[in-house]
Write a protein that holds these residues in place. Structure first.
Motif, mmCIF file in Angstrom:
data_model
loop_
_atom_site.group_PDB
_atom_site.id
_atom_site.type_symbol
_atom_site.label_atom_id
_atom_site.label_comp_id
_atom_site.label_asym_id
_atom_site.label_seq_id
_atom_site.Cartn_x
_atom_site.Cartn_y
_atom_site.Cartn_z
ATOM 1 N N THR A 282 -42.842 33.752 26.823
ATOM 2 C CA THR A 282 -43.692 33.598 27.100
ATOM 3 C C THR A 282 -43.009 32.488 25.501
ATOM 4 O OG1 THR A 282 -45.256 34.900 26.988
ATOM 5 C CG2 THR A 282 -45.992 32.444 25.624
ATOM 6 N N PRO A 283 -43.376 30.873 26.146
ATOM 7 C CA PRO A 283 -41.848 30.421 24.873
ATOM 8 C C PRO A 283 -43.345 29.909 23.515
ATOM 9 C CG PRO A 283 -42.527 29.617 26.487
ATOM 10 C CD PRO A 283 -42.719 30.237 26.809
ATOM 11 N N VAL A 284 -42.636 30.184 21.886
ATOM 12 C CA VAL A 284 -43.007 30.048 20.352
ATOM 13 C C VAL A 284 -43.069 28.637 20.540
ATOM 14 C CG1 VAL A 284 -42.548 32.255 20.611
ATOM 15 C CG2 VAL A 284 -41.228 31.067 19.617
ATOM 16 N N HIS A 285 -43.770 28.218 19.312
ATOM 17 C CA HIS A 285 -44.593 26.911 19.339
ATOM 18 C C HIS A 285 -43.492 27.111 18.003
ATOM 19 C CE1 HIS A 285 -46.281 23.804 17.864
ATOM 20 N NE2 HIS A 285 -45.715 22.750 18.661
ATOM 21 N N TYR A 286 -42.854 25.652 17.890
ATOM 22 C CA TYR A 286 -41.879 25.730 15.727
ATOM 23 C C TYR A 286 -41.813 24.406 16.242
ATOM 24 C CZ TYR A 286 -39.268 25.427 12.665
ATOM 25 O OH TYR A 286 -38.512 26.093 10.876
ATOM 26 N N PRO A 287 -42.925 23.904 15.303
ATOM 27 C CA PRO A 287 -43.298 22.380 14.908
ATOM 28 C C PRO A 287 -42.156 21.975 14.348
ATOM 29 C CG PRO A 287 -45.195 23.448 14.112
ATOM 30 C CD PRO A 287 -44.028 24.602 14.501
ATOM 31 N N ASP A 288 -41.760 20.409 14.712
ATOM 32 C CA ASP A 288 -40.893 20.396 14.792
ATOM 33 C C ASP A 288 -39.578 20.435 14.865
ATOM 34 O OD1 ASP A 288 -43.028 18.366 13.599
ATOM 35 O OD2 ASP A 288 -42.567 18.723 11.963
ATOM 36 N N PHE A 289 -39.308 21.332 15.993
ATOM 37 C CA PHE A 289 -37.898 21.998 16.271
ATOM 38 C C PHE A 289 -36.546 20.916 16.621
ATOM 39 C CE2 PHE A 289 -34.765 23.313 20.383
ATOM 40 C CZ PHE A 289 -34.726 23.525 19.974
ATOM 41 N N MET A 290 -37.382 19.808 17.140
ATOM 42 C CA MET A 290 -36.251 18.176 17.797
ATOM 43 C C MET A 290 -37.764 17.512 16.749
ATOM 44 S SD MET A 290 -35.017 18.708 21.406
ATOM 45 C CE MET A 290 -34.477 16.442 20.659
ATOM 46 N N PHE A 291 -36.792 16.295 15.735
ATOM 47 C CA PHE A 291 -37.289 15.206 15.555
ATOM 48 C C PHE A 291 -36.271 13.942 15.665
ATOM 49 C CE2 PHE A 291 -39.288 14.012 11.264
ATOM 50 C CZ PHE A 291 -40.645 14.078 11.659
ATOM 51 N N GLN A 292 -37.426 12.858 15.978
ATOM 52 C CA GLN A 292 -37.303 11.683 16.194
ATOM 53 C C GLN A 292 -38.091 10.364 15.487
ATOM 54 O OE1 GLN A 292 -36.629 13.965 18.871
ATOM 55 N NE2 GLN A 292 -34.026 13.605 19.412
ATOM 56 N N TYR A 293 -37.559 9.698 15.227
ATOM 57 C CA TYR A 293 -39.191 8.395 15.309
ATOM 58 C C TYR A 293 -39.342 8.311 14.345
ATOM 59 C CZ TYR A 293 -41.518 4.282 16.211
ATOM 60 O OH TYR A 293 -42.971 3.264 16.126
ATOM 61 N N ARG A 294 -40.757 9.619 14.071
ATOM 62 C CA ARG A 294 -41.673 9.467 12.999
ATOM 63 C C ARG A 294 -40.986 9.734 11.271
ATOM 64 N NH1 ARG A 294 -44.369 14.581 12.566
ATOM 65 N NH2 ARG A 294 -43.033 15.410 14.065
ATOM 66 N N GLU A 295 -41.849 9.418 10.638
ATOM 67 C CA GLU A 295 -41.105 9.903 9.170
ATOM 68 C C GLU A 295 -39.411 8.762 9.173
ATOM 69 O OE1 GLU A 295 -40.616 13.345 7.442
ATOM 70 O OE2 GLU A 295 -42.425 13.458 8.648
ATOM 71 N N ALA A 296 -39.970 7.638 9.812
ATOM 72 C CA ALA A 296 -38.022 7.258 9.481
ATOM 73 C C ALA A 296 -37.174 7.593 10.075
ATOM 74 C CB ALA A 296 -38.103 6.067 8.031
ATOM 75 N N ALA A 297 -37.425 8.908 10.686
ATOM 76 C CA ALA A 297 -36.316 9.879 11.033
ATOM 77 C C ALA A 297 -34.530 9.306 11.791
ATOM 78 C CB ALA A 297 -36.827 11.117 12.584
ATOM 79 N N ASN A 298 -35.303 7.769 12.361
ATOM 80 C CA ASN A 298 -34.072 7.547 12.771
ATOM 81 C C ASN A 298 -32.849 6.501 11.867
ATOM 82 O OD1 ASN A 298 -36.200 6.983 15.369
ATOM 83 N ND2 ASN A 298 -34.112 8.759 15.731
ATOM 84 N N PHE A 299 -33.197 6.070 10.189
ATOM 85 C CA PHE A 299 -32.588 5.459 9.544
ATOM 86 C C PHE A 299 -31.337 6.234 8.708
ATOM 87 C CE2 PHE A 299 -32.544 4.380 4.615
ATOM 88 C CZ PHE A 299 -32.085 3.286 4.820
ATOM 89 N N PRO A 300 -30.796 5.566 8.889
ATOM 90 C CA PRO A 300 -29.238 6.534 7.911
ATOM 91 C C PRO A 300 -29.201 6.898 7.103
ATOM 92 C CG PRO A 300 -28.349 4.498 8.550
ATOM 93 C CD PRO A 300 -29.827 4.579 9.251
ATOM 94 N N TRP A 301 -29.754 7.456 5.933
ATOM 95 C CA TRP A 301 -29.396 8.234 4.716
ATOM 96 C C TRP A 301 -28.143 8.197 4.536
ATOM 97 C CZ3 TRP A 301 -34.183 7.205 1.253
ATOM 98 C CH2 TRP A 301 -35.122 6.793 2.415
ATOM 99 N N ARG A 302 -27.551 7.421 3.482
ATOM 100 C CA ARG A 302 -26.392 7.717 2.638
ATOM 101 C C ARG A 302 -26.422 9.527 2.089
ATOM 102 N NH1 ARG A 302 -23.309 1.685 1.057
ATOM 103 N NH2 ARG A 302 -22.938 0.966 3.481
ATOM 104 N N SER A 303 -27.627 9.728 1.490
ATOM 105 C CA SER A 303 -27.219 11.088 1.073
ATOM 106 C C SER A 303 -27.022 12.090 2.261
ATOM 107 C CB SER A 303 -28.954 11.629 0.292
ATOM 108 O OG SER A 303 -30.127 10.614 1.296
#
Length: 398
Positions: A282-303
């Motif tokens: 049975t698949p287990v749920h792991y929040p934010d296993f993949m992460f796009q869009y929210r929290e400016a996830a697509n922003f290229p942080w230089r850090s």
């Protein structure tokens, strides 16, 4: 607005979703772009097509863009990363034999506990792990975790390269004892009965940078308007991709033979943060296993680029070089991201760099547009990374 063509290279992975959806769902067309997507099976080929002008941009592992700019393994070429296609989304998968030897249970393991069990096995026999490229986040995530739990990469374990579509085959053949790859290839190894997922890479570095949109700098400059349109199209695709009511349609598109050519169910699990650890389980749920869009996830942080450079320096066993660091960090281009999305509804961070791994709880952050909240981004060992002190960070490791 005249239509412009854009050729984009990609590998068959779930995190190639944004350019695929931008093409298939009309987000690119709305921006006056006609996308031609070119599928490959190795990151080296994706890079070479980009460098020799066969493509205009590429879905690429982030460290490879930096390594290309630095001239690692080939002559240096100026690179630009104006958009991050996704954070995390990978896993560490053991062979069934190794999973049993490490006593893996029916949930995702704790990185320290799994590491202790793996260390005991590695003391008895030499293990081999497969990663997707020498200059990949998979390689650095795996090495960071192994070293942090007392398993010495290149001494206690060998790390070799295997292409994502062939990773399950490598496990099945016994060529490797474990793999660190992107989805859906961990899930396919599990569903074939040849692998057992031990960890999500989000457990090693929460919100760790993964795939990016990479371009030659000269193309980004010469085709500045088209590049801005492409960023806007990808941003719209990301907003669509994370909606709960679109996941089944997105999985069906990605599963097509022209794209991932993989089972819809395996793709859908990755998109919905579900991880099947063992065949038939049975698949287990792991929040934010993949992460796009929210929290400016697509922003290229230089850090983020700075951390990747720190690991490149560490594992290539080279001395820290301030000039190289500047080139590596300059590969990520938040200025291009901001220019494309200014005046839109996108959240635009006020800073271009931040302390990585310092947040255990969500916190508000400064922005020039929209409201920015950043979530947990911790490393499993709770070390924080200061991009202004790479040399000091490296000196703290054995």
């Amino acid at each position: 607005m005249s239509t412009q063509g854009f050729r984009i290279g990609f590998l068959p992975l779930v995190d190639a979703a944004l350019p695929i959806l931008a093409r298939e769902l009309g987000f690119a067309e709305e921006q006056g772009l006609a996308l031609d997507l070119v599928r490959d099976v190795t990151w080296a080929t994706v890079r070479d097509r980009l460098l020799y002008g066969h493509t205009d941009a590429a879905h690429m592992v982030a460290p490879l863009a930096i390594a290309t700019a630095l001239g690692r393994d080939r002559p240096a070429a100026a690179m630009a990363v104006p958009f991050v296609l996704g954070l995390n989304g990978n896993a560490v998968t053991f062979s069934r034999e190794l999973g049993e030897a490490c006593g893996l249970g029916d949930t995702l393991g704790d990185p320290h506990a799994v590491g202790a069990a793996l260390r005991a096995v590695a003391q008895r026999r030499r293990l081999r792990f497969g990663v997707v490229h020498r200059y990949s986040s998979h390689n650095y995530m795996l090495r960071y975790w192994l070293a942090g739990v007392g398993v010495r990469p290149d001494e206690d374990v060998d790390i070799v390269v295997t292409s994502p579509p062939f990773a399950a085959d490598a496990l099945a053949a016994g060529d490797v004892d474990g793999i660190c790859v992107g989805e859906p290839w961990n899930s396919i190894a599990v569903d074939r009965g040849v692998g057992r997922i031990a960890l999500a890479t989000a457990q090693i570095w929460r919100r760790g940078v993964e795939k990016v949109l990479a371009m030659r700098t000269e193309v980004a400059e010469e085709r500045a308007d088209a590049t801005r349109r492409l960023i806007r199209a990808l941003h719209a695709a990301a907003a669509h991709f994370v909606r709960a009511d679109t996941v089944e349609d997105s999985a069906a598109i990605l599963a097509r033979p022209a794209y991932l050519d993989a089972p819809v169910d395996a793709i859908l699990r990755a998109i919905t943060d579900l991880v099947r650890l063992v065949a038939g389980g049975t698949p287990v749920h792991y929040p934010d296993f993949m992460f796009q869009y929210r929290e400016a996830a697509n922003f290229p942080w230089r850090s983020q680029a700075a951390w990747l450079y720190s690991q490149m320096t560490r594992w290539d066993r080279r001395a820290y070089d301030a000039g190289e660091a500047a080139v590596a960090i300059g590969t990520f281009r938040p200025d291009l991201y901001r220019a494309a999305l200014a005046g839109s509804g996108a959240v635009l961070p006020g800073a271009s760099s931040k302390l990585e791994g310092a947040l255990g709880e969500p916190i508000g952050a400064g922005s020039t547009q929209g409201r920015l909240v950043l979530g947990n981004d911790q490393f499993f060992d709770r070390r924080a990374f200061d991009p202004d002190d790479i040399a000091g960070y490296l000196a703290a490791f054995p």
